[in-house]
Design an enzyme around this catalytic site. Structure first.
Site, mmCIF file in Angstrom:
data_model
loop_
_atom_site.group_PDB
_atom_site.id
_atom_site.type_symbol
_atom_site.label_atom_id
_atom_site.label_comp_id
_atom_site.label_asym_id
_atom_site.label_seq_id
_atom_site.Cartn_x
_atom_site.Cartn_y
_atom_site.Cartn_z
ATOM 1 N N SER A 10 0.900 -1.336 -0.055
ATOM 2 C CA SER A 10 0.031 0.000 -0.036
ATOM 3 C C SER A 10 0.956 1.084 0.017
ATOM 4 O O SER A 10 1.571 1.533 0.932
ATOM 5 C CB SER A 10 -0.877 0.003 1.231
ATOM 6 O OG SER A 10 -1.574 1.143 1.249
ATOM 7 N N HIS A 35 -1.143 -1.162 -4.307
ATOM 8 C CA HIS A 35 -2.402 -0.824 -3.538
ATOM 9 C C HIS A 35 -2.504 0.796 -3.531
ATOM 10 O O HIS A 35 -1.549 1.439 -2.839
ATOM 11 C CB HIS A 35 -2.548 -1.706 -2.227
ATOM 12 C CG HIS A 35 -4.031 -1.518 -1.993
ATOM 13 N ND1 HIS A 35 -5.059 -2.078 -2.030
ATOM 14 C CD2 HIS A 35 -4.348 -0.647 -0.719
ATOM 15 C CE1 HIS A 35 -6.229 -1.742 -1.540
ATOM 16 N NE2 HIS A 35 -5.690 -0.684 -0.675
ATOM 17 N N ASP A 37 -4.716 3.898 -1.866
ATOM 18 C CA ASP A 37 -5.945 4.197 -1.112
ATOM 19 C C ASP A 37 -6.132 5.686 -1.365
ATOM 20 O O ASP A 37 -5.368 6.693 -0.927
ATOM 21 C CB ASP A 37 -5.269 4.053 0.536
ATOM 22 C CG ASP A 37 -5.145 2.534 0.871
ATOM 23 O OD1 ASP A 37 -6.090 1.984 0.593
ATOM 24 O OD2 ASP A 37 -4.093 2.361 1.486
ATOM 25 N N MET A 39 -8.843 8.484 -0.181
ATOM 26 C CA MET A 39 -9.520 9.041 0.974
ATOM 27 C C MET A 39 -9.981 10.484 0.922
ATOM 28 O O MET A 39 -9.340 11.214 0.523
ATOM 29 C CB MET A 39 -8.810 8.846 2.350
ATOM 30 C CG MET A 39 -8.181 7.490 2.627
ATOM 31 S SD MET A 39 -7.282 7.782 3.987
ATOM 32 C CE MET A 39 -6.649 6.127 4.077
ATOM 33 N N HIS A 68 -8.229 1.681 -4.132
ATOM 34 C CA HIS A 68 -9.302 1.433 -3.112
ATOM 35 C C HIS A 68 -9.966 2.712 -2.794
ATOM 36 O O HIS A 68 -9.316 3.670 -2.312
ATOM 37 C CB HIS A 68 -8.564 0.741 -1.901
ATOM 38 C CG HIS A 68 -9.290 0.616 -0.614
ATOM 39 N ND1 HIS A 68 -8.693 0.301 0.433
ATOM 40 C CD2 HIS A 68 -10.628 0.666 -0.477
ATOM 41 C CE1 HIS A 68 -9.867 0.232 1.293
ATOM 42 N NE2 HIS A 68 -10.592 0.469 0.901
ATOM 43 N N MET A 70 -12.022 5.092 -0.714
ATOM 44 C CA MET A 70 -12.689 5.249 0.554
ATOM 45 C C MET A 70 -13.500 6.509 0.378
ATOM 46 O O MET A 70 -12.983 7.437 0.805
ATOM 47 C CB MET A 70 -11.668 5.063 1.594
ATOM 48 C CG MET A 70 -11.301 3.684 2.016
ATOM 49 S SD MET A 70 -9.731 3.591 2.788
ATOM 50 C CE MET A 70 -8.574 3.643 1.367
ATOM 51 N N MET A 139 -12.002 -5.583 4.902
ATOM 52 C CA MET A 139 -11.031 -4.759 5.754
ATOM 53 C C MET A 139 -10.853 -5.302 7.049
ATOM 54 O O MET A 139 -11.836 -5.555 7.723
ATOM 55 C CB MET A 139 -11.556 -3.294 5.823
ATOM 56 C CG MET A 139 -11.995 -2.426 4.684
ATOM 57 S SD MET A 139 -10.574 -2.004 3.816
ATOM 58 C CE MET A 139 -9.523 -1.329 5.238
ATOM 59 N N ASP A 177 -7.070 -6.278 3.680
ATOM 60 C CA ASP A 177 -6.557 -4.906 3.763
ATOM 61 C C ASP A 177 -6.563 -4.419 5.227
ATOM 62 O O ASP A 177 -7.516 -4.177 5.901
ATOM 63 C CB ASP A 177 -7.264 -3.874 2.838
ATOM 64 C CG ASP A 177 -6.544 -2.670 2.893
ATOM 65 O OD1 ASP A 177 -5.270 -2.438 3.256
ATOM 66 O OD2 ASP A 177 -7.062 -1.694 2.220
HETATM 67 C C1 DX5 Z 1 -6.591 1.565 5.275
HETATM 68 C C2 DX5 Z 1 -6.011 1.397 4.061
HETATM 69 C C3 DX5 Z 1 -4.888 0.116 3.911
HETATM 70 C C4 DX5 Z 1 -3.638 0.900 4.425
HETATM 71 C C5 DX5 Z 1 -3.004 -0.453 5.057
HETATM 72 O O1 DX5 Z 1 -7.515 2.522 5.365
HETATM 73 O O2 DX5 Z 1 -7.116 1.156 3.320
HETATM 74 O O3 DX5 Z 1 -4.781 0.155 2.738
HETATM 75 O O4 DX5 Z 1 -2.607 1.609 3.665
HETATM 76 O O5 DX5 Z 1 -1.935 -0.119 5.796
HETATM 77 P P1 DX5 Z 1 -1.379 -1.258 6.868
HETATM 78 O O6 DX5 Z 1 -0.771 -2.269 6.256
HETATM 79 O O7 DX5 Z 1 -0.148 -0.307 7.594
HETATM 80 O O8 DX5 Z 1 -2.196 -1.515 8.102
HETATM 81 ZN ZN ZN Z 2 -6.640 0.051 1.231
#
Ligand code: DX5
Ligand code: ZN
Length: 221
Positions: A10, A35, A37, A39, A68, A70, A139, A177
């Site tokens: 990620s 990956h 993220d 947000m 991903h 969010m 998740m 994840d």
């Molecule tokens: C959390 C993200 C994850 C995050 C995982 O909201 O969706 O992808 O980056 O990070 P680690 O592996 O540090 O928990």
């Molecule tokens: Zn993620």
């Protein structure tokens, strides 16, 4: 024949001041996907990064781009994320009023369609749409931040989902994840996980390339 588990570092845990260096490092590693993220500060209580950063990542990344989202109302941005180079686009179950329509719209753009489930969302809710989903992202932390601890109830969800996929003759991949480390990776693969996202465990390691290789090795069944 052995079964390989895919590893998806990620980028949220990368060093943003050295993003090109960190992307090249993942290119050289045994990792399978990037990956990403996204947000919005509304669906989750944090804002990560947006389109210009993904465009910059895509210039250097040589592996599958797994995005991903969010964000609330993700339908607004399906085409945008396609144009930014996404191969897989995952939306949250909790953010979609018309999930079936959203999945079709993602596929119509030529991307694989994913659905992410928050820790409180039961996998049984996907029963009627499982054959339309390319990937389910379970998740294993509450979304919004990297570096949180793994929620143990995840193993049970993976097994339930795997059973549903087999029962429906679907080819959906199971992705985990949040909080993935060498302590839970093997057990997740054994429960039925196909893809493991790892942020801090990879990027904060002394040797991220060796860490990816180790994860890959211990999750080969
Ligand atoms: C959390 C993200 C994850 C995050 C995982 O909201 O969706 O992808 O980056 O990070 P680690 O592996 O540090 O928990
Ligand atoms: Zn993620």
């Amino acid at each position: 024949m052995s079964k390989q588990t895919l590893i998806a570092p990620s980028v949220l845990a990368a060093d943003f001041a050295n993003l090109q260096r960190d992307i090249e490092m993942i290119n050289q590693s045994e990792a399978d996907w990037f990956h990403i993220d996204i947000m919005d500060g509304v669906f989750v209580p944090n804002i990560s990064f947006g389109m210009p950063v993904l465009e910059a990542i895509n210039k250097h990344a040589k592996k599958t781009i797994d995005v991903h989202l969010m964000i609330v109302d993700p339908d607004r941005y399906i085409k945008t994320f396609k144009d930014l180079g996404s191969d897989i686009l995952t939306v949250h179950y909790e953010a979609c009023t018309h999930l079936h329509r959203t999945l079709q719209a993602i596929k119509a753009e030529g991307m694989k369609a994913g659905v992410a489930l928050n820790p409180h969302t039961n996998v049984a809710l996907l029963e009627d749409v499982i054959n339309d989903i390319d990937l389910v992202c379970i998740m294993s932390v509450n979304p919004g931040f990297g570096g949180q601890s793994f929620i143990e109830n995840t193993y049970k969800k993976v097994k339930q989902l795997k059973e549903m996929i087999v029962r429906n003759g679907a080819s959906t991949l199971i992705e985990i994840d949040g909080g993935v480390t060498n302590k839970n990776a093997r057990q997740l693969a054994e429960a039925g996980a196909d893809v493991l996202v790892a942020g801090s465990y990879v990027f904060k390691a002394e040797n991220p390339i060796a860490t990816v290789a180790h994860l890959k090795q211990i999750t080969t069944l």
